[in-house]
Design a protein around this motif. Structure first.
Motif, PDB file in Angstrom:
ATOM      1  N   VAL A   1       0.936  -1.183   0.033  1.00 41.04           N
ATOM      2  CA  VAL A   1      -0.099   0.015   0.215  1.00 41.04           C
ATOM      3  C   VAL A   1       0.818   1.103   0.033  1.00 41.04           C
ATOM      4  O   VAL A   1       2.103   1.231   0.904  1.00 41.04           O
ATOM      5  N   VAL A   2       0.625   2.135  -0.826  1.00 38.07           N
ATOM      6  CA  VAL A   2       1.469   3.581  -0.952  1.00 38.07           C
ATOM      7  C   VAL A   2       0.471   4.582  -0.464  1.00 38.07           C
ATOM      8  O   VAL A   2      -0.733   4.857  -0.816  1.00 38.07           O
ATOM      9  N   MET A   3       1.060   5.342   0.664  1.00 37.96           N
ATOM     10  CA  MET A   3       0.036   6.770   1.136  1.00 37.96           C
ATOM     11  C   MET A   3       0.745   7.647   0.416  1.00 37.96           C
ATOM     12  O   MET A   3       1.971   8.052   0.630  1.00 37.96           O
ATOM     13  N   ALA A   4      -0.081   8.259  -0.356  1.00 37.38           N
ATOM     14  CA  ALA A   4       0.414   9.641  -1.130  1.00 37.38           C
ATOM     15  C   ALA A   4      -0.729  10.483  -1.115  1.00 37.38           C
ATOM     16  O   ALA A   4      -1.076  11.160  -1.889  1.00 37.38           O
ATOM     17  N   MET A   5      -1.216  10.618  -0.248  1.00 41.25           N
ATOM     18  CA  MET A   5      -2.787  11.631   0.053  1.00 41.25           C
ATOM     19  C   MET A   5      -2.404  12.896   0.611  1.00 41.25           C
ATOM     20  O   MET A   5      -3.401  13.513   0.943  1.00 41.25           O
ATOM     21  N   GLY A   6      -1.251  13.405   0.491  1.00 43.02           N
ATOM     22  CA  GLY A   6      -0.823  14.763   0.908  1.00 43.02           C
ATOM     23  C   GLY A   6      -1.067  14.992   2.355  1.00 43.02           C
ATOM     24  O   GLY A   6      -0.928  14.023   3.283  1.00 43.02           O
ATOM     25  N   GLY A   7      -1.079  16.237   2.808  1.00 39.83           N
ATOM     26  CA  GLY A   7      -1.066  16.574   4.330  1.00 39.83           C
ATOM     27  C   GLY A   7      -2.353  16.829   4.796  1.00 39.83           C
ATOM     28  O   GLY A   7      -3.444  16.158   4.617  1.00 39.83           O
ATOM     29  N   PHE A   8      -2.220  17.703   5.722  1.00 38.24           N
ATOM     30  CA  PHE A   8      -3.481  18.116   6.676  1.00 38.24           C
ATOM     31  C   PHE A   8      -3.973  19.613   6.538  1.00 38.24           C
ATOM     32  O   PHE A   8      -4.473  20.083   7.480  1.00 38.24           O
ATOM     33  N   GLU A   9      -3.801  20.267   5.558  1.00 36.22           N
ATOM     34  CA  GLU A   9      -4.072  21.628   5.123  1.00 36.22           C
ATOM     35  C   GLU A   9      -5.619  21.942   5.518  1.00 36.22           C
ATOM     36  O   GLU A   9      -5.836  22.897   6.062  1.00 36.22           O
ATOM     37  N   ASN A  10      -6.531  20.825   5.536  1.00 29.95           N
ATOM     38  CA  ASN A  10      -7.932  21.230   5.486  1.00 29.95           C
ATOM     39  C   ASN A  10      -8.545  20.825   6.838  1.00 29.95           C
ATOM     40  O   ASN A  10      -9.625  20.495   6.892  1.00 29.95           O
ATOM     41  N   ASP A  11      -7.523  20.271   7.738  1.00 33.48           N
ATOM     42  CA  ASP A  11      -7.963  20.010   9.130  1.00 33.48           C
ATOM     43  C   ASP A  11      -7.761  21.033   9.978  1.00 33.48           C
ATOM     44  O   ASP A  11      -6.343  21.183  10.520  1.00 33.48           O
ATOM     45  N   PRO A  12      -8.541  21.737  10.527  1.00 29.31           N
ATOM     46  CA  PRO A  12      -8.382  22.965  11.201  1.00 29.31           C
ATOM     47  C   PRO A  12      -7.385  22.595  12.798  1.00 29.31           C
ATOM     48  O   PRO A  12      -6.566  23.260  13.041  1.00 29.31           O
ATOM     49  N   GLU A  13      -8.200  21.714  13.247  1.00 22.13           N
ATOM     50  CA  GLU A  13      -7.656  20.972  14.485  1.00 22.13           C
ATOM     51  C   GLU A  13      -6.226  20.576  14.424  1.00 22.13           C
ATOM     52  O   GLU A  13      -5.186  20.930  15.231  1.00 22.13           O
ATOM     53  N   ALA A  14      -5.900  20.120  13.101  1.00 24.10           N
ATOM     54  CA  ALA A  14      -4.451  19.557  13.121  1.00 24.10           C
ATOM     55  C   ALA A  14      -3.531  20.748  12.921  1.00 24.10           C
ATOM     56  O   ALA A  14      -2.331  20.655  13.366  1.00 24.10           O
ATOM     57  N   ILE A  15      -3.997  21.843  12.069  1.00 24.08           N
ATOM     58  CA  ILE A  15      -3.356  23.216  11.792  1.00 24.08           C
ATOM     59  C   ILE A  15      -2.942  23.539  13.191  1.00 24.08           C
ATOM     60  O   ILE A  15      -1.827  24.039  13.586  1.00 24.08           O
ATOM     61  N   GLN A  16      -4.025  23.764  14.005  1.00 26.58           N
ATOM     62  CA  GLN A  16      -3.586  24.391  15.632  1.00 26.58           C
ATOM     63  C   GLN A  16      -2.840  23.411  16.211  1.00 26.58           C
ATOM     64  O   GLN A  16      -1.867  23.888  16.966  1.00 26.58           O
ATOM     65  N   SER A  17      -2.783  22.036  16.360  1.00 28.95           N
ATOM     66  CA  SER A  17      -2.206  21.259  17.077  1.00 28.95           C
ATOM     67  C   SER A  17      -0.796  21.262  16.837  1.00 28.95           C
ATOM     68  O   SER A  17       0.222  21.025  17.555  1.00 28.95           O
ATOM     69  N   TYR A  18      -0.539  20.867  15.468  1.00 24.90           N
ATOM     70  CA  TYR A  18       0.851  20.588  15.085  1.00 24.90           C
ATOM     71  C   TYR A  18       1.924  21.823  14.664  1.00 24.90           C
ATOM     72  O   TYR A  18       2.962  21.875  14.751  1.00 24.90           O
ATOM     73  N   ILE A  19       0.890  22.799  13.969  1.00 21.15           N
ATOM     74  CA  ILE A  19       1.841  24.087  13.587  1.00 21.15           C
ATOM     75  C   ILE A  19       1.688  25.187  14.547  1.00 21.15           C
ATOM     76  O   ILE A  19       2.555  26.056  14.531  1.00 21.15           O
ATOM     77  N   GLY A  20       0.562  25.110  15.313  1.00 24.63           N
ATOM     78  CA  GLY A  20       0.531  26.161  16.290  1.00 24.63           C
ATOM     79  C   GLY A  20      -0.010  27.415  15.829  1.00 24.63           C
ATOM     80  O   GLY A  20       0.128  28.621  16.454  1.00 24.63           O
ATOM     81  N   ALA A  21      -0.793  27.341  14.694  1.00 24.40           N
ATOM     82  CA  ALA A  21      -1.477  28.741  14.177  1.00 24.40           C
ATOM     83  C   ALA A  21      -2.941  28.714  14.469  1.00 24.40           C
ATOM     84  O   ALA A  21      -3.586  27.484  14.078  1.00 24.40           O
ATOM     85  N   PRO A  22      -3.394  29.737  14.785  1.00 24.94           N
ATOM     86  CA  PRO A  22      -4.712  29.734  14.899  1.00 24.94           C
ATOM     87  C   PRO A  22      -5.685  29.454  13.728  1.00 24.94           C
ATOM     88  O   PRO A  22      -6.908  28.688  13.698  1.00 24.94           O
ATOM     89  N   LYS A  23      -5.191  29.745  12.530  1.00 25.62           N
ATOM     90  CA  LYS A  23      -5.898  29.443  11.220  1.00 25.62           C
ATOM     91  C   LYS A  23      -4.981  29.633  10.104  1.00 25.62           C
ATOM     92  O   LYS A  23      -4.099  30.485  10.172  1.00 25.62           O
ATOM     93  N   LEU A  24      -4.960  28.823   8.967  1.00 26.14           N
ATOM     94  CA  LEU A  24      -4.187  29.194   7.811  1.00 26.14           C
ATOM     95  C   LEU A  24      -5.259  29.110   6.454  1.00 26.14           C
ATOM     96  O   LEU A  24      -6.195  28.354   6.477  1.00 26.14           O
ATOM     97  N   LYS A  25      -5.297  29.699   5.416  1.00 26.75           N
ATOM     98  CA  LYS A  25      -5.986  30.063   4.289  1.00 26.75           C
ATOM     99  C   LYS A  25      -5.500  28.788   3.287  1.00 26.75           C
ATOM    100  O   LYS A  25      -4.328  29.392   2.718  1.00 26.75           O
ATOM    101  N   VAL A  26      -6.183  28.062   2.773  1.00 29.12           N
ATOM    102  CA  VAL A  26      -5.723  26.803   2.129  1.00 29.12           C
ATOM    103  C   VAL A  26      -5.940  27.542   0.638  1.00 29.12           C
ATOM    104  O   VAL A  26      -6.708  28.240   0.141  1.00 29.12           O
ATOM    105  N   ILE A  27      -4.680  27.365  -0.233  1.00 32.08           N
ATOM    106  CA  ILE A  27      -4.589  28.043  -1.628  1.00 32.08           C
ATOM    107  C   ILE A  27      -4.337  27.063  -2.466  1.00 32.08           C
ATOM    108  O   ILE A  27      -3.783  27.071  -3.711  1.00 32.08           O
TER     109      ILE A  27
END
Length: 793
Positions: free
Chosen positions: A393-419
């Protein structure tokens, strides 16, 4: 009754496998039949230690009431892999001893498998094996290619009746053997796999550059491949679809390594995986020629005129050692035209690869005894579906840009705008954690935008607008940026490098706030209005206006005292021609007017992609907490990307191509560390799952009336698949243009789809101006309309 059925071949297409699968379904109410693949057993060696996979096989046979051999015939005998399996089983524990055995077989011609079945019977009867082989009632299926229907079911009523007779005899044979004292030996329990709905050699999760590469290289190495993606048709492609289509390239390996090591800084990356990445970057032009069929790859440095520091991309850090050797490679002239994505997509479509869209992966299926990843659970057409992956199995599904909880937990930013894509939702992180994978680079991300990395915050837009960094009207003049309290916090004319700004000798992401604003006066508003190249015409829909700074502060929800003082300080520094706070170029600073109105436009920090995910090694194997490979699990691309500190544009796409190839090739290899079993209630021919969602355009689906013509865009235009239009054309007049089928991007691409046809009708020509920011989509619509009109002439 519990039976084990051996597929006596390692061929990817096997009619014996089909026969056993049919028996599994047909006799499901009478017996639990588990189908076992033996093609991945290692070669037998006398006195060799018993491999774990053979131990699994022994345990499975010992715990069964009987065994079925499905044997082909090669050179008047059984295949070598079948003999090899029997050699292993008889070498130590001999689970076949006194075990009831039934033999079946299929062939392409009329002879059935007479000689092979006779030879197999001799082997199983021999001393040292001592199996109890059922005599008579030998099932030999000839002309196998025509014996099965589209659902892999036998069609001939007499053949089915004879198979039922043979199986009934075997049920009695098993019963007699058990009553005669040959009781089933209770072996160590082996956990059988989940019930499978479909079986492939390789399953790839994610249809971007990494997933497309992994799938095509797995297929090129003989694997049957399923490629699944959460996005619907027209939105597949991950971030690759929206990227600049540039791929990081270097020409001097030693200098490339110096440059990349300086980029990574203090972030530790093991030499083996770093060297693979460096080698790939250094040989990227050859990759384009050999694997992407690009005869003359385009060099960014040679094709792009001299640019200012704000536009530097090759290299993005020209002051770093080794920078002079860095470049970018493109499929064709021009960026942001989806040329690379369309190339990779076509390579998938040119191969026998099943593609399932709108099919998000939910869980990896792991054998709790062996830790082997045996398959994937996905959501398909409202069903929970289990897909077996024989080899990987190959996992190639990209990151967690559209998961606000993960953005806050892992990156420590209140929010980021996906482009980028809206379908990278962090599924891979959760799935990897479930099977014990080690995570790395979770706080790393790449941004992009003006004034160091901004886009505009428009609540009506799910995706932020991708805006190039050098926008003078947004930093040159009576204009500045403030944070949540109304104070400045960065240098507005900063040459942001994928969201990184210079800070005290290094480069870092600027602070991220909940509601930053860009503030300006009427003079700057007039300048923005007069800017023919202003990247966001919709600014008038979101801008806030007030006649004085205090009222503007109230509308912005910032501290009015701090905001007014910020404006006064900015004005004073502008008059002095020196920014003593953040060192902005004084020549770009003009004081705000003493009189209103004043304006503020809401901003958001633009997010291209996150880099975090499961850690991988140089073989693209996913690692556990102890840095040991998780068997049969691979990854590629931005899911656990290698780029973890400062980032050079094109580095992620390079990684997708390099590790996508490695992951696909390694996943395709036949494994000898785990037994592949198709469980008794498997449903390998589920009719409602479909096989491929990437169907070719069928013009027969559309009708035309008098003076109407269908047109299809050229394959190398647009962002998605080809565009289909219906043009009403009479007496050299374009009366109407209808877009019947399109898969362009949902925002700016859709704007082109709506506006271009109207403009062509209004001006009675195909040669109208492209929609700003949607040149690729505009070009595709023009191409389709030209194709339709050509049929009228």
């Amino acid at each position: 009754m519990k039976l084990v059925a051996f597929v006596g071949t390692n061929a990817s297409l096997s009619y014996n496998r089909k026969l056993l699968a049919y028996m599994q379904r047909h006799f499901a109410s009478r017996a639990e039949i588990n189908i076992v693949e033996i093609g991945n057993l290692p070669m037998f060696r006398e006195n060799a230690p018993l491999p774990e996979i053979v131990e699994q096989l022994d345990n499975l046979v010992k715990s069964a009431d009987g065994v079925i051999f499905g044997t082909p015939e090669y050179d008047h005998s059984i295949p070598a892999v079948e003999k090899n399996a029997i050699e292993w089983m008889s070498s130590v524990t001999n689970p076949l001893k006194h075990k009831p055995v039934m033999i079946v077989g299929t062939s392409l011609g009329a002879q059935g498998t007479v000689r092979a079945q006779g030879h197999l019977r001799q082997i199983l009867d021999s001393p040292g094996v001592d199996a109890h082989v059922m005599s008579g009632h030998e099932f030999e299926l000839g002309y196998a290619p025509s014996a099965f229907d589209a659902n892999n079911n036998l069609t001939d009523r007499r053949t089915i009746k004879f198979l039922e007779t043979c199986f009934s005899r075997f049920e009695l044979f098993v019963s007699v053997n058990s009553e005669g004292g040959n009781q089933v030996i209770q072996a160590k329990q082996t956990v059988l796999p989940t019930s499978w709905n479909k079986t492939y050699d390789v399953v790839v999760i994610g249809f971007g550059a990494a997933g497309a590469s992994a799938a095509r290289f797995a297929a090129d190495n003989g694997a049957s491949v399923l490629l699944v993606d959460a996005a619907p048709l027209g939105h597949e492609g991950g971030n690759t679809r929206y990227a600049g289509q540039i791929v990081l390239t270097g020409y001097d390996r030693d200098q490339v390594k110096k440059y990349m090591q300086t980029l990574f800084g203090s972030i530790q990356v093991e030499d083996d995986i770093l060297n693979v990445y460096i080698d790939g970057i250094t040989n990227m032009r050859d990759y384009f020629i050999k694997y992407l069929d690009v005869k003359d790859p385009v060099s960014y440095r040679q094709s792009t005129p001299e640019t200012t520091a704000k536009d530097t991309i090759a290299p993005e850090y020209p002051e770093f050692p080794g920078a002079d050797t860095m470049d970018e490679t493109l499929v064709s002239e021009g960026a942001f035209n989806a040329s690379l994505w369309k190339n990779l997509r076509q390579h998938v479509m040119d191969r026998d690869i099943d593609v399932w869209l709108e099919t998000p992966a939910k869980h990896l299926i792991q054998n709790p005894d062996t830790r082997v990843i045996e398959g994937v659970q996905v959501s398909r057409h409202g069903q929970t579906v289990n897909i077996q992956a024989r080899n990987g199995v190959v996992m190639a599904m990209g990151g967690f840009e559209n998961d606000p909880e993960a953005i806050q937990s892992y990156i420590g930013a209140p929010k980021l705008k996906v482009i980028g894509t809206l379908y990278n939702r962090g599924d891979g992180v959760r799935m990897a954690q479930e099977v014990g994978a080690k995570l790395w680079h979770m706080s790393a991300y790449a941004g992009y935008g003006f004034d160091s990395g901004f886009t505009f915050e428009n609540p009506s837009e799910e995706r932020g607008k991708f805006i190039h960094s050098d926008q003078p009207s947004l930093y040159d003049g009576s204009i500045f940026v403030v944070g949540d309290d109304g104070s400045r916090y960065l240098r507005e004319d900063e040459a942001g490098r994928h969201g990184f700004i210079y800070s005290h000798g290094g480069w870092r992401h600027p602070d991220v706030y909940n509601h930053p604003y860009v503030v300006f006066d009427q003079a700057q508003a007039d300048k923005i209005k007069a800017d023919a190249n202003f990247p966001y015409p919709e600014i008038g829909k979101i801008v806030i206006q007030a006649n004085n700074l205090e009222d503007l502060a109230a509308k912005m929800d910032v501290n009015p005292e701090i905001f007014v003082n910020t404006a006064a300080t900015f004005n004073q520094m502008a008059k002095q021609g020196r920014d003593m706070q953040f060192n902005r170029d004084g020549a770009t600073m003009q004081p705000l007017s003493d009189q209103g109105p004043y304006y503020a436009a809401p901003l958001a920090t633009g997010l291209l992609n996150t880099q975090g995910g499961a850690k991988r090694n140089a073989k693209a194997e996913v690692l556990d907490a102890e840095n040991n490979p998780i068997p049969h699990l691979y990854s590629a691309g931005e899911f656990g990307g290698i780029n973890a500190n400062q980032y050079n544009g094109g580095g992620n796409l390079a990684e997708c191509l390099i590790f996508g190839k490695i992951a696909g090739e390694n996943a395709a290899k036949v494994k000898s560390d785990a037994l592949m079993v198709m469980a008794a209630n498997a449903n390998d021919n589920a009719e409602d799952l479909g096989s491929n969602d990437m169907a070719a355009i069928d013009l027969s689906n559309y009708t035309v009336e008098e003076n109407q013509y269908l047109g299809v865009s050229d394959a190398d235009t647009g962002i998605g698949d080809q565009i289909v239009v219906r043009v009403t054309y009479k007496d050299q007049v374009i009366e109407n243009v209808e877009v019947l089928e399109q898969h362009e991007s949902e925002d700016i691409g859709l704007q082109a789809v709506e506006e271009m046809p109207k403009a062509m009708v209004a001006k009675n020509t195909v040669d109208v101006d492209a929609v700003s920011g949607a040149s690729a989509s505009s070009k595709a619509i023009k191409s389709a309309v030209k194709n339709a009109i050509a049929q009228a002439k």
